[in-house]
Design an enzyme around this catalytic site. Structure first.
Site, PDB file in Angstrom:
ATOM      1  N   GLY A 280      23.129  10.506 -31.205  1.00 27.99           N
ATOM      2  CA  GLY A 280      22.708  11.174 -29.988  1.00 27.99           C
ATOM      3  C   GLY A 280      23.246  10.510 -28.744  1.00 27.99           C
ATOM      4  N   ALA A 281      23.505   9.214 -28.815  1.00 27.14           N
ATOM      5  CA  ALA A 281      24.051   8.508 -27.656  1.00 27.14           C
ATOM      6  C   ALA A 281      25.451   9.020 -27.312  1.00 27.14           C
ATOM      7  CB  ALA A 281      24.078   7.011 -27.925  1.00 27.14           C
TER       8      ALA A 281
ATOM      9  N   GLY B  70       0.817  -1.204   0.000  1.00 26.41           N
ATOM     10  CA  GLY B  70       0.000   0.000   0.000  1.00 26.41           C
ATOM     11  C   GLY B  70       0.853   1.256   0.000  1.00 26.41           C
ATOM     12  N   GLY B  71       0.391   2.261   0.738  1.00 24.32           N
ATOM     13  CA  GLY B  71       1.109   3.527   0.789  1.00 24.32           C
ATOM     14  C   GLY B  71       2.518   3.401   1.338  1.00 24.32           C
TER      15      GLY B  71
END
Length: 516
Positions: free
Chosen positions: A406-407, A171-172
């Site tokens: 771009g790498a 949960g939280g």
């Protein structure tokens, strides 16, 4: 004497508190292969160093007849101690008391040690073993979680925060470990998920076990939530100690330097021959890393997730460094969504805590295809770019082989404020590899050629001579030096020593807006 009775009463209360939920429940922990909350503290800290806070705290809930059961500590043991002589603060959730569930008072205990850690500048370690929010407390329990989350965020980048998941975390409760710097899990005994198997079945009709849904192997290999997956709690404790050995106490201190017995000028001729002549043939970048660092001692982080990129800690002349490296052995070292995210977060951690970044580069580019594009490779690749660009610690890059497109830009290039950028003679720095480039640049010549295969081969060789080498970039000053691979260790150590007093300014801002 009255004082004697009071001292006896104090001793009895403390003894009662230390039993938690009682010996039977502690034995159940042992049967599951788990230690008790206090045993875990003893395993983790230096002997006799633990100083406890808030042993006498109890919950304040009166609904559902909760006032009839108010055990001391309220299910979490908090305090401080030392690991290898260094101060740390910690909290250890006690599953034997209300299943380790969190109340408002319980949360306040955790917040107290977090605040104290931030005040004095020391790491915080959370030992998580809890059934979640205490249902009987309603919104007070939820408020307690949110108060902890706020402290996690405020102290992020101020002191190191480590989460050890040693049982359930549901949960939280999962959001606190998710915010912390490193998450450790233990196979078969720890798990994390927002909604458990029963809720999953109700909502989606999917039948799944707790381990299949959020076990250590799932989070270390598939989701990337966990940084480490260990076979036992003992192994987790030993590796937590090792992790801390690379980290400073806080963001104002340098990382701790260790004694080094590995010669600085050690030359290893095997590095001259480690890159295959065939540019499409893989090799193991870990062999490069371990050959160069002190005593071959590499502490890898997230070894099972996004294996096409390697991250972890090592030392060079005793100084801790964070290492980021493409792995040609997996997917040719290509950058994809998971690899970009994995490396970006690690870089930002190192930058927060003054740990230099050493990058080993062999990257053919970003992974193409609809799967990557639909999952946000542009946005996720930009995270890696953003992390390197904003990083102000010393950055040394070694281009081992491919640095395409771009790498090349993203992997700590000179253009993103890389401080010292080396290349091996085997480096290839270009917009793309010969196969793709020739098809575009010489398209007409290939169409008109009588012997297309021969023409293709000749044109590829021509392209390689022009671009598939480090010298074109070196001529423009984008590479500081082309170095003999065997000398890499010495050259990196010299560069890091030179950069020790480096300062990099950032424009005034509240904070940047990383492309999350």
């Amino acid at each position: 004497m009255n004082i004697d009775r009071k001292l006896l009463d104090l001793a009895n209360r403390k003894e009662q508190a230390k039993l938690g939920g009682g010996e039977k429940r502690i034995e159940k922990q042992h049967q599951k292969g788990k230690y008790s909350a206090r045993e875990r503290i003893e395993k983790l800290l230096d002997p006799g160093s633990f100083e406890e806070f808030d042993l006498f705290v109890t919950h304040r809930c009166t609904d559902f007849e909760m006032e009839k059961s108010q055990p001391l500590t309220d299910g979490v043991v908090t305090g401080y101690g030392t690991i290898n002589g260094r101060l740390v603060f910690l909290f250890s959730q006690d599953f034997t008391v209300f299943g380790g569930s969190l109340s408002k008072a319980y949360a306040e205990k955790i917040i107290k040690v977090m605040d104290m850690a931030a005040k004095v500048g020391a790491p915080v370690i959370g030992l998580n073993d809890s059934g979640g929010a205490r249902i009987q407390e309603g919104v007070d329990a939820l408020a307690g979680y949110a108060d902890i989350f706020l402290k996690n965020v405020l102290y992020s980048g101020v002191v190191p925060q480590i989460s050890m998941i040693l049982g359930p975390c549901a949960g939280g409760a999962v959001y606190s470990p998710a915010i912390t710097d490193f998450t450790m899990m233990v196979d078969k005994t720890s798990y994390m998920f927002l909604t458990g198997p029963k809720v999953v079945k109700q909502v989606t009709r999917e039948e799944v076990t707790a381990d299949q849904l959020g076990g250590a192997s799932i989070h270390s290999a598939k989701s990337g939530v966990a940084h480490f997956n260990f076979t036992s709690e003992d192994e987790a404790f030993e590796n937590t100690k090792k992790l801390l050995s690379y980290l400073p106490q806080n963001n104002t201190e340098p990382p701790p330097v260790s004694e080094n017995n590995d010669p600085i000028d050690r030359i290893d001729e095997s590095l001259n021959y480690i890159v295959p002549e065939d540019i499409n043939k893989p090799y193991d970048m870990k062999d490069v890393i371990t050959t160069i660092i002190d005593s071959k001692d590499f502490f890898e982080v997230q070894p099972d997730f996004a294996k096409n990129i390697i991250i972890g800690f090592a030392r060079l002349n005793g100084m801790p460094v964070g290492i980021v490296a493409n792995q040609p052995k997996v997917l040719a070292g290509v950058l994809d969504n998971n690899a970009s995210i994995k490396a970006a977060r690690f870089i930002r951690f190192c930058d927060s805590f003054n740990i230099p970044i050493l990058t080993f580069e062999d990257v053919p580019g970003f992974m193409p295809g609809t799967v990557q594009e639909y999952n946000g490779i542009i946005r996720n690749g930009a995270k890696l770019l953003f992390a390197y660009a904003e990083c102000t610690v010393p950055k040394v890059t070694v281009i081992v082989r491919k640095a395409y497109g771009g790498a090349y830009c993203v992997m700590s290039s000179k253009h993103l404020r890389g401080d010292v950028n080396f290349a091996w003679p085997t480096a290839e720095i270009a917009v793309m590899g010969p196969d793709g480039a020739v098809e575009i640049i010489y398209n007409n010549e290939i169409k008109e050629a009588e012997d297309k295969d021969k023409t293709l081969t000749e044109l590829k060789e021509k392209y390689k001579d022009l671009f598939a080498n480090p010298y074109n970039a070196a001529r423009k000053g984008y590479i500081d030096d082309v170095i003999v691979p065997a000398n890499t260790r010495m050259r990196i150590i010299k560069a890091l020593k030179m950069l020790a007093s480096k300062e990099d300014d950032m424009p005034y801002k509240k904070h940047g807006n990383i492309p999350l």
